[in-house]
Design a protein around this motif. Structure first.
Motif, PDB file in Angstrom:
ATOM      1  N   GLY A 370      38.700  42.821  10.571  1.00 49.43           N
ATOM      2  CA  GLY A 370      38.069  42.434  12.012  1.00 49.43           C
ATOM      3  C   GLY A 370      38.388  43.473  12.975  1.00 49.43           C
ATOM      4  O   GLY A 370      37.862  43.893  13.851  1.00 49.43           O
ATOM      5  N   PHE A 387      35.640  40.670  16.474  1.00 51.48           N
ATOM      6  CA  PHE A 387      35.824  40.142  15.188  1.00 51.48           C
ATOM      7  C   PHE A 387      37.354  40.068  14.808  1.00 51.48           C
ATOM      8  O   PHE A 387      37.981  39.802  13.587  1.00 51.48           O
ATOM      9  CB  PHE A 387      34.846  40.803  14.163  1.00 51.48           C
ATOM     10  N   ASP A 491      31.610  34.892  15.065  1.00 49.12           N
ATOM     11  CA  ASP A 491      32.785  35.265  15.607  1.00 49.12           C
ATOM     12  C   ASP A 491      33.670  34.024  16.541  1.00 49.12           C
ATOM     13  O   ASP A 491      34.601  34.170  16.959  1.00 49.12           O
ATOM     14  CB  ASP A 491      32.605  36.285  16.615  1.00 49.12           C
TER      15      ASP A 491
END
Length: 552
Positions: A370, A387, A491
């Motif tokens: 992420g 993310f 997300d």
């Protein structure tokens, strides 16, 4: 007797008895959860009585939620005065509500200090959005400070006004949660566009036309927001006009704004059909509503939606990867010590504690993957992560990794059960190994793959520990799926039924109010897993019948 044991009948009876006991225990547990949970929504009678507290008589109005008989010595240790010759003492737990007045919802009263129970028909229960329930008597209804109803005509007028107030509340929520939320999202995207230009260090000549378009769009959004703000204030003003003046059992007049009322009911005056309608309405609100009051009131729809969404995304990832891994291990990999070691590792992976997967998902998926995605594709949003923070996507991938061994093992077993003669027959007819695998072997093993998916869904839907680290929260402000692009927001953080049970059961500030919701949510989770499993079983049986018919 010896011959009877040799015949094996005792072991058959033993297995049958153990199975019967297991079924009885499971059914009994489900019945206990159902009774403890969904009986909470039944309109219990409202009791009026008087209690002697520290030598003074106090009027009590509420619902008896629990009764228990305890040794008298235990009551004496708590400092309460009872008869010296008493051995056992019975006490009742009253839900008296009115937390904004008395400071607490539930109070224990000794039976010996209570007078006879009365059930006045005009006693009412008001479910509020804040401060919990209110128990009292309706006096009059006012609109902008002017009385509009009282006496016998008060109750039907009150019900009509509550319906109107709930409609206004729904319109306000629509504006705040969706319309204004959409505008805020678009304004945030415009701000990120400006930051992106700063990050790229665009020349003034290239930046000017883009900035002009951004400014025009921002002005249009601000104008739209101003219209929505005025509309929201008008709705709020209309909702605040109606006020119910009610009286507590001790004679205190309390104004209750109808914008704060979810529903009102005179439980003692309800007929049996009215009680059933009330019961169904409260269950519907529980399953379709949003939580309130630190999750001890309201519904669990976001938790249901988050659980189903996460399981579906997990299934999309775990099924192809698990099937492909099993096909490679069974059909293509060279049999030897290395392959045996891989299989042992897969079997051991299925026994790893789930919290370890959560820690791995947090470190690898969230921080490493992420964070890299944020640096590559969302540099203008940094240091705020996109993310690089726990969310729906990482929770689904963590569960996919958790359940991957189950799918691999089930698929391998299904592939191993396909007779060798079927493969040889396909090859003898001129099909290649690839065609034999994907057109003959894989379709025949599809029921085994669905079995693996069923087991994966059952385990994933009930997991809690890893999800606490990778995306599940106590209260999510918005659903992960809505009408805004890209429609599925991977997300975002989500709510989950399992974590909701943990939070309400162990983190709630109001234990007595949360207890029935724990049972109701647990039963909802069990039913949800059952529905998901039955759906997968139906698909598996259809595939099995389809390929059996084709084989015949």
């Amino acid at each position: 007797m010896r011959n009877w044991f040799k015949s094996g009948d005792p072991w058959i009876w033993m297995i049958g008895g153990a199975l019967s006991i297991s079924v009885i225990m499971v059914v009994g547990l489900l019945l206990l959860i159902a009774v403890r949970g969904f009986s909470h929504f039944w309109p219990s009678p409202i009791v009026e009585t008087t209690a002697v507290v520290e030598g003074e008589q106090v009027r009590v109005l509420g619902v008896v939620t629990n009764s228990e008989t305890l040794p008298a010595d235990r009551i004496r240790e708590s400092g309460q005065i009872i008869d010296d010759d008493a051995i056992l003492v019975t006490r009742h737990l009253f839900k008296v509500g009115n937390r904004d007045i008395t400071g607490r919802d539930f109070v224990w009263y000794l039976e010996s200090t209570l007078s006879d129970f009365r059930y006045p028909e005009n006693a009412m229960m008001v479910e509020r959005r804040e401060w919990g329930n209110f128990y009292g008597y309706p006096l009059r209804l006012e609109e902008a400070g002017v009385p509009v109803a009282g006496g016998d005509e008060l109750w039907p007028v009150l019900q009509e006004r509550i319906v109107r107030a709930n409609e206004l509340h729904g319109q306000i929520q629509q504006i705040e949660r969706y319309e204004i939320g959409r505008i805020n999202g678009e304004l945030e995207r415009l701000r990120l566009e400006e930051r992106k230009m700063d990050h790229r260090q665009l020349p003034a000549a290239e930046r000017a036309p883009i900035q002009r378009v951004i400014d025009q769009r921002r002005q249009a959004l601000e104008a739209e927001y101003e219209v929505l703000r005025i509309q929201r204030e008008e709705l709020q003003e209309r909702a605040r006009r109606d006020v119910l003046i009610a009286q507590t059992a001790n004679g205190i007049e309390t104004p209750i704004n109808l914008s704060n009322i979810v529903m009102a009911s005179r439980n003692n005056a309800l007929s049996p059909p009215g009680k059933l309608a009330f019961y169904g309405h409260r269950i519907k609100d529980f399953l379709t509503g949003f939580p309130r009051e630190a999750n001890t009131e309201g519904g669990i729809f976001p938790a249901i939606f988050g659980t189903v969404t996460m399981v579906l995304i997990m299934s999309v990832f775990v099924t192809p990867f698990g099937v492909l891994a099993a096909i490679y291990l069974r059909e293509y990999a060279r049999q030897g010590p290395l392959l045996k070691m891989i299989r042992v590792s897969v079997y051991n992976l299925a026994g790893v504690p789930s919290i370890v997967f959560g820690v791995f998902g947090l470190g690898f998926f969230v921080y490493l993957v992420g964070g890299s995605i944020d640096n590559l594709f969302y540099p203008e949003r940094l240091p705020a992560p996109t993310f690089g923070t726990p969310g729906l996507f990482w929770a689904s991938l963590t569960l996919a990794l958790l359940t991957l061994p189950v799918v691999i093992v089930s698929t391998e077993e299904g592939l191993a059960r396909i007779p060798r003669t079927i493969r040889e027959g396909s090859l003898a007819l001129g099909a290649t190994k690839w065609e034999t695998l994907w057109k003959v072997v894989v379709p025949l093993s599809a029921p085994a793959m669905m079995t693996g998916l069923i087991l994966a869904v059952a385990r994933a839907a009930g997991e809690v520990a890893p999800l606490m680290l990778v995306g599940v929260v106590k209260l999510a402000p918005s659903l992960p799926v809505d009408g805004q692009f890209p429609f599925i927001h991977l997300d975002r953080k989500i709510m989950h039924l399992g974590f909701h049970i943990y939070d309400v059961g162990f983190q709630s500030p109001n234990v007595e109010a949360a207890r029935p919701l724990v049972y109701a949510t647990a039963l909802t989770l069990v039913v949800l897993i059952l529905v998901l499993n039955l759906t997968a079983i139906a698909i598996r049986n259809r595939l099995r019948e389809k390929y059996r018919a084709e084989g015949d």
